[in-house]
Scaffold this active site. Structure first.
Site, PDB file in Angstrom:
ATOM      1  N   LYS A 242       0.838  -1.195   0.000  1.00  0.00           N
ATOM      2  CA  LYS A 242       0.000   0.000   0.000  1.00  0.00           C
ATOM      3  C   LYS A 242       0.871   1.241   0.000  1.00  0.00           C
ATOM      4  O   LYS A 242       1.958   1.230   0.566  1.00  0.00           O
ATOM      5  CB  LYS A 242      -0.850   0.048   1.290  1.00  0.00           C
ATOM      6  CG  LYS A 242      -2.018  -0.898   1.353  1.00  0.00           C
ATOM      7  CD  LYS A 242      -2.788  -0.675   2.649  1.00  0.00           C
ATOM      8  CE  LYS A 242      -3.904  -1.672   2.834  1.00  0.00           C
ATOM      9  NZ  LYS A 242      -4.948  -1.643   1.790  1.00  0.00           N
TER      10      LYS A 242
ATOM     11  N   ARG B 276     -10.000 -11.611   3.214  1.00  0.00           N
ATOM     12  CA  ARG B 276     -10.852 -12.718   2.775  1.00  0.00           C
ATOM     13  C   ARG B 276     -10.138 -14.062   2.936  1.00  0.00           C
ATOM     14  O   ARG B 276     -10.769 -15.092   3.120  1.00  0.00           O
ATOM     15  CB  ARG B 276     -11.306 -12.483   1.332  1.00  0.00           C
ATOM     16  CG  ARG B 276     -10.202 -12.450   0.314  1.00  0.00           C
ATOM     17  CD  ARG B 276     -10.628 -11.773  -0.995  1.00  0.00           C
ATOM     18  NE  ARG B 276     -10.685 -10.314  -0.862  1.00  0.00           N
ATOM     19  CZ  ARG B 276     -11.050  -9.493  -1.839  1.00  0.00           C
ATOM     20  NH1 ARG B 276     -11.402  -9.985  -3.024  1.00  0.00           N
ATOM     21  NH2 ARG B 276     -11.067  -8.194  -1.649  1.00  0.00           N
TER      22      ARG B 276
END
Ligand code: BES
Ligand code: MN
Ligand code: ZN
Length: 471
Positions: A250, A324
């Site tokens: 990121k 996830r």
């Protein structure tokens, strides 16, 4: 550290209260004597009695002057009272004691929640908390006040866990906090670490780049008089203690709030801590999938293939879609081992959910209509609002992989409907269980001290889940 304010409940206003808060329109008997009639005061302040309005008024107090806060309570519903309670507590900052005259209402606990949550502070080092030290509620049902207090302190626990920086809040630390919660509240606890995590391929893969190894935590609550017919709900929380994105790194701007990426796990831990006090009539198992998504030579790579709990293989095309991967293990484990009647996961899962709904509302996905309705209703009551989102079948094929059973992101990498795609990914692991998914990426943090919210972690979802489970 969280809420240092203490709470008491009394029948009558004390004659010598330092500061007294009185709702607009209340029948003002002595000891509160206003200098001019309430209606005159209200028109002077151009006040409408809306929740959040608070005016300080000098009052006759023997030979001297006392202080009264007149506060609006709007339509007297839970959201209005939550706002009113927060406004009153904020006005009482720096004082030793605040007495609150409570309006007749079925939602007194919301007033208490607002007052306590607005008094939350988190600081490391020198504390400079100026929250009012004591709040005395007058004319309220003691049970309702205590329910509000339990909900607020649970929410504050979630805020504390989430606000704690990731150099302290490692997966091991989170598991230790879960053990403390279990000991304090009579819950069973189990922690998986090291070799024991063998079948949990998602949790291992996400955690393999960090010097702080992953953990999988299970907390179990069994109500008194539980029998064979007692329903069982599983709550699964994303516990990413820090999300750098992994090798799909990121940028700093997106990374600096990522100590909050375990807000879902913190919400589950906080809910578990309050079940006994709420006398929740169903069995509840809390699962927290804890890992740090770090960057290093041992981190997983885009294109690695991992094996989730239960054997499904996944081509990891983006290491930043890590939530996830850890949650899929938790859901598959719950389906295979726990025989739940419903499964609910909660996670700061996608930036897309934040873009779609902003900071006030969480995204809700569900395979079961009645579960969805109950959760939406609990959100309105508890003060954590959700909006139902669609599980769009057309997009499911975007998760097909050339080399494994699934990819972890849209293989076209279009970025479209990111929150929906993430939900569809999780759905692959729920078996035939009624399931709901709560994406709280938007409301998990607040950028301002406003109403019952304080800057940083919000504890969003805790009160919604508590009111769902209590009913
Ligand atoms: N933890 C983030 C989601 C997030 C973003 C939460 C902003 C709160 C604020 C999650 O792990 C993530 O990075 N998701 C990616 C998914 C993408 C790679 C498909 C995202 O949303 O960009
Ligand atoms: Mn991520
Ligand atoms: Zn994340």
């Amino acid at each position: 550290m969280p809420i240092e304010t203490t709470l008491t409940v009394v029948d009558r206003l004390a004659d010598d209260a330092e500061l007294t808060a009185v709702p607009f329109g209340a029948d003002l008997a002595p000891p509160v004597e206003l200098p001019v009639p309430v209606t005159a005061l209200l028109s002077h302040h151009e006040a409408k009695g809306e929740p959040g309005e608070v005016f300080e008024v000098p009052v006759v107090r023997g030979d001297g002057v006392g202080r009264v806060l007149l506060y609006g309570m709007g339509d007297n519903t839970a959201p209005a009272l939550r706002k009113a309670g927060a406004a009153v507590a904020r006005k009482a900052k720096g004082r030793h004691s605040l007495s609150v005259l409570v309006p007749p209402s079925d939602d007194v606990s919301a007033l208490v929640e607002g007052a306590l949550l607005a008094s939350y502070t988190f600081r490391i080092g020198e504390t400079r908390t100026r929250a009012v030290e004591e709040i005395v509620f007058t004319g309220a049902d003691e049970q309702a006040v205590r329910r509000g207090e339990v909900a607020a302190r649970a929410t504050a626990l979630a805020r504390d866990l989430t606000n704690t920086p990731a150099d302290v809040a490692t997966p091991e630390w989170l598991a230790d906090q879960a053990r403390l919660i279990a000991a304090d509240h009579g819950l069973a606890v189990r922690v998986w670490a090291g070799e024991d995590l063998g079948p949990f391929g998602g949790i291992r893969a996400v955690g393999q780049g960090s010097i702080h190894p992953p953990r999988f935590v299970q907390l179990q609550y069994t109500p008194e008089n539980a029998g064979d017919g007692t329903p069982h709900v599983v709550l699964a929380g994303k516990g990413i203690t820090f999300d750098t994105g992994g090798l799909s790194l990121k940028p700093t701007e997106g990374m600096k709030t990522m100590k909050s990426d375990m807000a879902g796990g913190a919400a589950v831990m906080a809910v578990m801590s309050a079940l006994t006090a709420f006398d929740v009539p169903v069995r509840v198992t809390g699962l927290i999938a804890c890992a740090e998504n770090a960057i290093s030579g041992s981190a997983q790579r885009p294109s690695d293939v991992i094996t989730q709990y239960g054997g499904r293989t996944v081509e990891v095309l983006n290491t930043d879609a890590e939530g996830r991967l850890v949650l899929a293990d938790a859901l598959a484990y719950a389906d295979a081992e726990l025989d739940p009647d419903a499964m609910i996961d909660i996670a700061t899962l996608t930036g897309a959910a934040k873009v779609a709904l902003g900071p006030s509302i969480g995204a809700l996905y569900a395979t079961d209509e009645s579960l969805a309705d109950s959760l939406l209703r609990a959100g309105e009551v508890g003060g954590d609002r959700f909006w139902r989102m669609p599980l769009v079948e057309d997009y499911r094929s975007d998760l097909d992989s050339d080399v494994a059973d699934l990819t972890n992101v849209d293989r076209k990498m279009s970025g479209a409907a990111g929150s929906v795609i993430a939900a569809l990914y999780l759905r692959e692991f729920i078996g035939k269980r009624p399931w709901a998914h709560l994406d709280i990426a938007g409301p998990a943090r607040s950028t301002a001290d406003e109403g019952h919210l304080t800057k940083g972690a919000t504890g969003f979802g805790v009160r919604m889940l508590l009111s769902y489970l209590a009913d």
